[in-house]
Design an enzyme around this catalytic site. Sequence first.
Site, PDB file in Angstrom:
ATOM      1  N   LYS A  54      -3.991   1.130   3.918  1.00  0.00           N
ATOM      2  CA  LYS A  54      -4.428   1.031   5.312  1.00  0.00           C
ATOM      3  C   LYS A  54      -5.148   2.305   5.751  1.00  0.00           C
ATOM      4  O   LYS A  54      -6.139   2.243   6.483  1.00  0.00           O
ATOM      5  CB  LYS A  54      -3.235   0.741   6.222  1.00  0.00           C
ATOM      6  CG  LYS A  54      -2.697  -0.672   6.036  1.00  0.00           C
ATOM      7  CD  LYS A  54      -1.438  -0.898   6.832  1.00  0.00           C
ATOM      8  CE  LYS A  54      -0.903  -2.310   6.602  1.00  0.00           C
ATOM      9  NZ  LYS A  54       0.347  -2.549   7.325  1.00  0.00           N
ATOM     10  N   HIS A 102      13.937   5.066   5.595  1.00  0.00           N
ATOM     11  CA  HIS A 102      14.555   3.746   5.690  1.00  0.00           C
ATOM     12  C   HIS A 102      15.858   3.848   6.464  1.00  0.00           C
ATOM     13  O   HIS A 102      16.621   4.801   6.331  1.00  0.00           O
ATOM     14  CB  HIS A 102      14.774   3.102   4.320  1.00  0.00           C
ATOM     15  CG  HIS A 102      15.303   4.022   3.266  1.00  0.00           C
ATOM     16  ND1 HIS A 102      16.609   4.414   3.190  1.00  0.00           N
ATOM     17  CD2 HIS A 102      14.677   4.636   2.248  1.00  0.00           C
ATOM     18  CE1 HIS A 102      16.780   5.212   2.158  1.00  0.00           C
ATOM     19  NE2 HIS A 102      15.614   5.379   1.574  1.00  0.00           N
TER      20      HIS A 102
END
Length: 116
Positions: A54, A102
Amino acid sequence: MIGIDIVQIERIEQLIEKYGQKGLERFLLPQEMEVAKKPQTVAGFWAAKEAVAKALKTGIGKELGFHDIFIYKTEKGAPEFKLLNGKEQMFRIQQTALSISHDAGVAVAVAVIIRC
């Protein structure tokens, strides 16, 4: 340029359960599989590769594949990445930074790329 991606760890667990090693081989390099033993680490690597794609404004596809992006950890455990197969020169990469985290069932990654 900046890219970010987030993935549910459960999605990666399901991929591993359904496809096993073959599923991981579709997006991880052998060296990455040696490091990414836990589902949350695998999810972080997935998110990192997507974030890199991206940031380069290509996405994963014909111009840049999962195996063109190598995620690794420094001696201190910090994530970094390299572009392989001539992609670093093709995209004129000067400097990079990567962060992976995470928590709460998701993995997130942010990639920063400075081009020449």
